[in-house]
Write an enzyme that holds these catalytic residues in place. Sequence first.
Site, mmCIF file in Angstrom:
data_model
loop_
_atom_site.group_PDB
_atom_site.id
_atom_site.type_symbol
_atom_site.label_atom_id
_atom_site.label_comp_id
_atom_site.label_asym_id
_atom_site.label_seq_id
_atom_site.Cartn_x
_atom_site.Cartn_y
_atom_site.Cartn_z
ATOM 1 N N LYS A 103 5.274 27.473 63.005
ATOM 2 C CA LYS A 103 4.910 28.747 62.363
ATOM 3 C C LYS A 103 6.125 29.642 62.114
ATOM 4 C CE LYS A 103 1.933 29.914 65.591
ATOM 5 N NZ LYS A 103 1.718 28.684 66.378
ATOM 6 N N THR A 104 6.914 29.846 63.162
ATOM 7 C CA THR A 104 8.025 30.805 63.050
ATOM 8 C C THR A 104 9.039 30.349 62.015
ATOM 9 O OG1 THR A 104 7.732 31.476 65.357
ATOM 10 C CG2 THR A 104 9.829 32.014 64.315
ATOM 11 N N GLU A 147 3.376 35.672 60.584
ATOM 12 C CA GLU A 147 3.110 34.510 61.428
ATOM 13 C C GLU A 147 1.752 34.713 62.079
ATOM 14 O OE1 GLU A 147 4.830 32.429 65.485
ATOM 15 O OE2 GLU A 147 6.240 33.446 64.148
#
Length: 455
Positions: A103-104, A147
């Site tokens: 995600k990040t 995010e």
Amino acid sequence: SGMNGIAEILLEMGYHVEGSDINDSPVITHLRKLGIKVSIGHNANNIHPDVDVVIYSSAIQKNHNSEVRKAKAFNIPVIKRSVMLAELSRIGKSIAVAGTHGKTTTTTMVGQILTDAGMDPIILVGGIIKNTNAGARWGNREYIIIEADEFDQSFLKLAPIYEIVTNIETDHIECYGSFEKIKQAFADFINKVPFYGKAAVCLDERGIQEILPLIESPFLTYSILTEQADFYARNIKFENDGSSFGVFHKADFLGTIFIPLPGEHNVKNALGAISIACELNIPFQLIKKSLSNFSNAKRRFEIIYTGETAVKLIDDYAHHPTEIQATHKAARTITKNRVIAIFQPHLYSRTLNFADEFGKAFDSADQIIVTDVYAARENPIEGISGELIVNKIKESAPGKNVVYIKDKDLIPEQLIEEIKNGDTIISLGAGDINLALFRLRDLLRAREAILLTVN
């Protein structure tokens, strides 16, 4: 994670922001420089009657926190971080990035592409963006890139126009109870996309394949394995501490891209970002240039030291078995010698639930050091420690060089004596294991300085 970004965005919007945390950190130093008052330690005296709202993270035990109790006594609204994030996501057209892993990095990629395209987006990530040394970037309110965390089903509070879903695996089982419920939550998340938006999903991931029949919103697919996807990569090569690959949109070859990150998982992350950038009509050549200069968030395969003897120190946030395997595989493409892993398990529940999987996750590492569990929001579980993972690794790979060192602070002085030319040492975990790696870096620099003086 992510509270600092929310604090920055609220400050930019003109609100007076204060906060508290258990420990001091570079993030808190950054917030203080911005003018945000941050107290160390949770104390009821931090709450005063003119506060409009109190926001708490998942690390806080709400019913046992003195600040929360004081806020309730004053009838001040007390809300979860995820609720405030949902409110902020309505500032502009939101692009939400979800998935068990990646995600990040993917959020940061999308953010950098839109920034380089002159679209001036707001960005909110769970990590620290290197370019800004912060968890957020303020912009012009047209686009906000977020995010989206699946923990506690918090991502279902968002209302995204565009989405990227990187993968779906078992995690946060304490919130969901079963993998089937996790998959259903992701399907519900994707179905929040309106008819005029689009979700990009990775076709290579089994969890995503299994929910495709449930998706009712517009979506596109990306892949490194099949040409059946809308966007796919071919001719993947790992070179110059990064990855290059050709990008296709259906039958059309768009061009070859280089990203300064190794590993197939990062090629997939990039494809997700590329697919949404193309959906926003950003020219491919601009996307290519932006990703070639990509600067990832901190603690995401972050090379913090490269020595004269080709020794590398890498800090990575990987704390799930799949993430650990992917990180080791990426490290293999850039190391000159051995891969040495220093792993700090994150959460007692995760250590217990994934003990067998952790036992098989270190196959690509030559040497493994496991520390005690980083508890975060949890209380200890009797009989559960990092030693459980060491035993599982020994069961899975008899003869593997693996040891349990409960106190992470003892690791640097012990490991410095064992490091050989060309070794790559990786710290793994979502806790504070990177502090041991920083100390090891100091020792290596001192040793290198002595060698230079002698020579």
